[in-house]
Design a protein around this motif. Structure first.
Motif, PDB file in Angstrom:
ATOM      1  N   LYS A   1       7.079 -25.149  37.443  1.00 10.87           N
ATOM      2  CA  LYS A   1       5.852 -25.136  36.550  1.00 10.87           C
ATOM      3  C   LYS A   1       6.454 -24.408  35.017  1.00 10.87           C
ATOM      4  O   LYS A   1       5.896 -25.027  34.342  1.00 10.87           O
ATOM      5  N   TYR A   2       7.336 -23.587  34.903  1.00 10.90           N
ATOM      6  CA  TYR A   2       7.512 -23.137  33.602  1.00 10.90           C
ATOM      7  C   TYR A   2       9.304 -23.694  33.517  1.00 10.90           C
ATOM      8  O   TYR A   2       9.952 -23.474  34.498  1.00 10.90           O
ATOM      9  N   ILE A   3       9.498 -23.584  32.281  1.00 10.27           N
ATOM     10  CA  ILE A   3      10.759 -24.020  32.054  1.00 10.27           C
ATOM     11  C   ILE A   3      11.435 -23.209  30.777  1.00 10.27           C
ATOM     12  O   ILE A   3      10.843 -22.855  29.950  1.00 10.27           O
ATOM     13  N   ARG A   4      12.654 -22.672  31.037  1.00 10.34           N
ATOM     14  CA  ARG A   4      13.272 -21.671  30.355  1.00 10.34           C
ATOM     15  C   ARG A   4      13.739 -22.420  29.097  1.00 10.34           C
ATOM     16  O   ARG A   4      13.300 -22.082  27.890  1.00 10.34           O
ATOM     17  N   ALA A   5      14.531 -23.234  29.232  1.00 11.75           N
ATOM     18  CA  ALA A   5      15.235 -23.910  27.997  1.00 11.75           C
ATOM     19  C   ALA A   5      15.552 -25.462  28.382  1.00 11.75           C
ATOM     20  O   ALA A   5      15.285 -25.711  29.484  1.00 11.75           O
ATOM     21  N   TRP A   6      15.717 -26.144  27.486  1.00  9.79           N
ATOM     22  CA  TRP A   6      15.906 -27.586  27.792  1.00  9.79           C
ATOM     23  C   TRP A   6      16.805 -28.079  26.627  1.00  9.79           C
ATOM     24  O   TRP A   6      17.267 -27.310  25.711  1.00  9.79           O
TER      25      TRP A   6
ATOM     26  N   ARG B   1      -0.763 -16.355  27.047  1.00  9.72           N
ATOM     27  CA  ARG B   1       0.735 -16.751  27.332  1.00  9.72           C
ATOM     28  C   ARG B   1       1.947 -15.818  27.083  1.00  9.72           C
ATOM     29  O   ARG B   1       3.064 -16.053  27.764  1.00  9.72           O
TER      30      ARG B   1
ATOM     31  N   ILE C   1      14.785 -30.714  20.389  1.00  8.45           N
ATOM     32  CA  ILE C   1      13.266 -30.704  20.835  1.00  8.45           C
ATOM     33  C   ILE C   1      12.685 -29.435  20.531  1.00  8.45           C
ATOM     34  O   ILE C   1      13.230 -28.371  20.587  1.00  8.45           O
TER      35      ILE C   1
ATOM     36  N   TRP D   1       8.562 -28.492  25.242  1.00  5.29           N
ATOM     37  CA  TRP D   1       8.526 -29.191  26.494  1.00  5.29           C
ATOM     38  C   TRP D   1       7.721 -28.724  27.356  1.00  5.29           C
ATOM     39  O   TRP D   1       7.258 -27.575  27.323  1.00  5.29           O
ATOM     40  N   ARG D   2       7.397 -29.513  28.419  1.00 11.29           N
ATOM     41  CA  ARG D   2       6.525 -29.195  29.679  1.00 11.29           C
ATOM     42  C   ARG D   2       6.839 -27.914  30.148  1.00 11.29           C
ATOM     43  O   ARG D   2       8.184 -27.691  30.572  1.00 11.29           O
ATOM     44  N   GLY D   3       5.967 -26.829  30.292  1.00 16.30           N
ATOM     45  CA  GLY D   3       6.414 -25.620  31.190  1.00 16.30           C
ATOM     46  C   GLY D   3       6.807 -24.804  30.054  1.00 16.30           C
ATOM     47  O   GLY D   3       7.274 -23.495  30.504  1.00 16.30           O
ATOM     48  N   GLY D   4       6.741 -25.093  28.679  1.00 17.90           N
ATOM     49  CA  GLY D   4       7.256 -24.076  27.584  1.00 17.90           C
ATOM     50  C   GLY D   4       6.029 -23.643  26.934  1.00 17.90           C
ATOM     51  O   GLY D   4       4.750 -23.366  27.523  1.00 17.90           O
TER      52      GLY D   4
END
Lengths: 373, 373
Positions: A197-202, B115, B199, B202-205
């Motif tokens: 659901k949550y993303i730390r980094a990309w 958030r 980028i 991103w989704r989840g960010g």
């Protein structure tokens, strides 16, 4: 570019030899090393070094610990133009104070500064300044074989205008805090909440740099982990739910891999993983031992789940400057609790690594990773 | 949770009626509205409101503009626990000072606070505090039909410890800055560098919140854009290179779409786009006019390139509080300059929107979007 730097009169780095020292008039009481809450008590002094585009780096100042005076429009407060490092000073049984591979932190800090559009500096000069500060506050390094003095270098953009741009002024400062264990549960295995659901980094982001923005955005998920009865977030990435890291720790899986090989594996440094100093040290130690395969490779949640079903997982643990080595006991994933083997509460490989690392850190084993102050 | 809040004595919001005002003893000279660099000059006063977990929100203070005293361990400086808003006060030909849909900013600020794990507050009470501040410094609202007074509310975590966690103390402050055009080139069409190397979100960010970390991480790419001869970054997303936003602006494409329909399109609010107040206002205005289709939909770089080849693009422009409406003249993508039609320097639809919006903002057209101070 060296040619550009030398063409101006602005110093391209601060010089440790120029350090101006103003001693604190009073000394705070030292806390009991057994009851320390991470990063809540600070020593008597701090290091500050100012930079501006026009004048370059100014003289380092060691001064009494105290509040910073900041312009309310400054870019560190609005646009998170900020980065930090984390390292420790350890007191050995010989009463000497040591740092652990500190130049790795300095080099990573320089890399973060580049990514954050903050000024570069000479890593060796900054290291010398930090040594001066730790030396002055050396009585604060706990007399303990589990506590240490946490060192927090920080670099902030102090541009006092609201345009989103490279700052024309900056402040580097270093504060010191005596610390015990990072996790309040001490050395017990940690539980992780793994959810996409949550993303730390990309990729294309800043996950491989120690910039403030990576951390502030993670706290919301951290409380969702707690709501689900877990201590920390295991950050996943991609549709295949790659295992990445914990935010305050890198992750290692010690297992029999898909090919039947005994393997210590951690995700590769592909841009979304923080290149931890403890991570690197564990990889180097384990490669020296050569008792099993040591890999930087992708690991997915389905790899892990299958290996657990087939009893191929031996241990899983996190690594970091704050926690050193911290076994993982349980992962909550897609509503299912995955239980990771944890003989006793500290499994054999994690124990061996913890001992080897702390023996070097506290000077019980001689090593060129150790740097006496 | 209302029940939890009412069970404690800690105020769940600051109250504008409690505001304590300390007047500045000296008044700075007002700058020429024609030579303003965005966000570089600040007014005589600022608003500050402190919060702590134990005591809740304290009384709002309006006080002379000046530096903040910050603990060097505070979480806004290390972990980017920080957010901001951007809005403007406009002086009309009737000499009255107006805000533009300010509750949209207050609501977005509350969403960002949630958030960022920062405390919530009563949006209407904060709005009243801001009105008091603008009223006190109303002489700073430029006498100009192109300049305005930029309002920058900010909320920071001030937890003075180094654990990565929800802050137990916070500071809300508001500063004011008279501004002209955001871009130093004024009303000329902007050029954008579109590359998937970096980028933004991103989704989840946190790309749909106005948190500092979204901005600091963007500056490096911004300078790469400048190296390629462009002014700003057009942030792409995904393998299909979706057009997202510019970081300081949302984006609109006015074109004949694939189905031959005349359409004003902007990317949907799917979690990676900042929900701009100007973006929302443009959508609402254009839907009222009902001369063409108005869509929130995905747009990819190949959609745009094909449309340009087939002469189906009428206009492209950015929108934001700082720039209002800003035509895009050129996009550098995969080594190719895509030239966007720009009749004169300000194409017809962008001109019509700019006029309609600024007529409301400056009070030349009565509207319930306008809020007189």
């Amino acid at each position: 570019m060296a040619s550009v730097a030398s063409a101006t009169s602005a110093p391209s780095s601060h010089k440790a030899a120029d350090t101006v020292i103003q001693l604190a008039q009073t000394h705070k009481p030292k806390p009991d090393p057994n009851g320390l809450v991470f990063g809540s008590v600070f020593t008597d002094h701090m290091l500050t070094i100012e930079w501006s585009l026009q004048e370059g780096w100014q003289k380092p100042h060691i001064q009494p610990f105290g509040n910073l005076s900041m312009h309310p429009g400054c870019s560190a407060l609005h646009y998170a133009i900020q980065l930090f490092e984390g390292m420790k000073a350890y007191r050995g049984p010989d009463n000497k104070v040591r740092l652990f591979r500190p130049m790795l932190n300095m080099n990573r800090m320089l890399k973060s500064a580049h990514r954050a559009c903050l000024p570069s500096f000479d890593c060796a000069e900054l290291m010398e300044c930090i040594k001066k500060l730790v030396d002055l506050d050396q009585d604060w390094v706990p007399h303990s074989d589990s506590a240490s003095l946490y060192i927090r270098p920080t670099l902030l953009g102090t541009e006092p205008t609201l345009g989103v741009k490279k700052p024309s002024s900056a402040l580097l400062f270093v504060i010191l805090s005596p610390v015990g264990s990072y996790f309040s549960t001490g050395a017990k295995p940690v539980s992780l909440w793994a959810d996409s659901k949550y993303i730390r980094a990309w990729r294309g982001g800043t996950g491989d740099c120690k910039m403030g923005g990576n951390y502030g955005s993670s706290i919301y998920a951290q409380y969702e982990a707690v709501d689900f009865g877990c201590q920390q977030v295991l950050w996943l990435y991609g549709d295949d739910h790659q295992i990445t890291e914990v935010g305050t720790m890198n992750l290692f899986l010690y297992w029999i891999n898909e090919k039947g090989e005994e393997e210590l594996a951690t995700p590769p440094l592909d841009g979304i993983i923080l290149p931890g100093v403890t991570r690197q040290s564990i990889l180097e130690l384990a490669r020296q031992w050569s008792g099993f395969k040591v890999s930087e490779r992708y690991l997915t949640m389905s790899d892990l789940r299958r290996a657990l079903e087939e009893n191929r997982v031996k241990e899983m643990f996190g690594s970091g400057t704050a926690c050193v080595v911290s076994p993982v006991g349980r992962i909550l994933y897609q509503g299912e609790n995955l239980h990771i083997p944890c003989e006793g509460s500290f499994p054999p490989l994690a124990s061996r690594l913890l001992k080897e690392l702390t023996d070097i850190q506290y000077g019980r084993t001689p090593s060129d990773w150790s740097c006496i102050i």
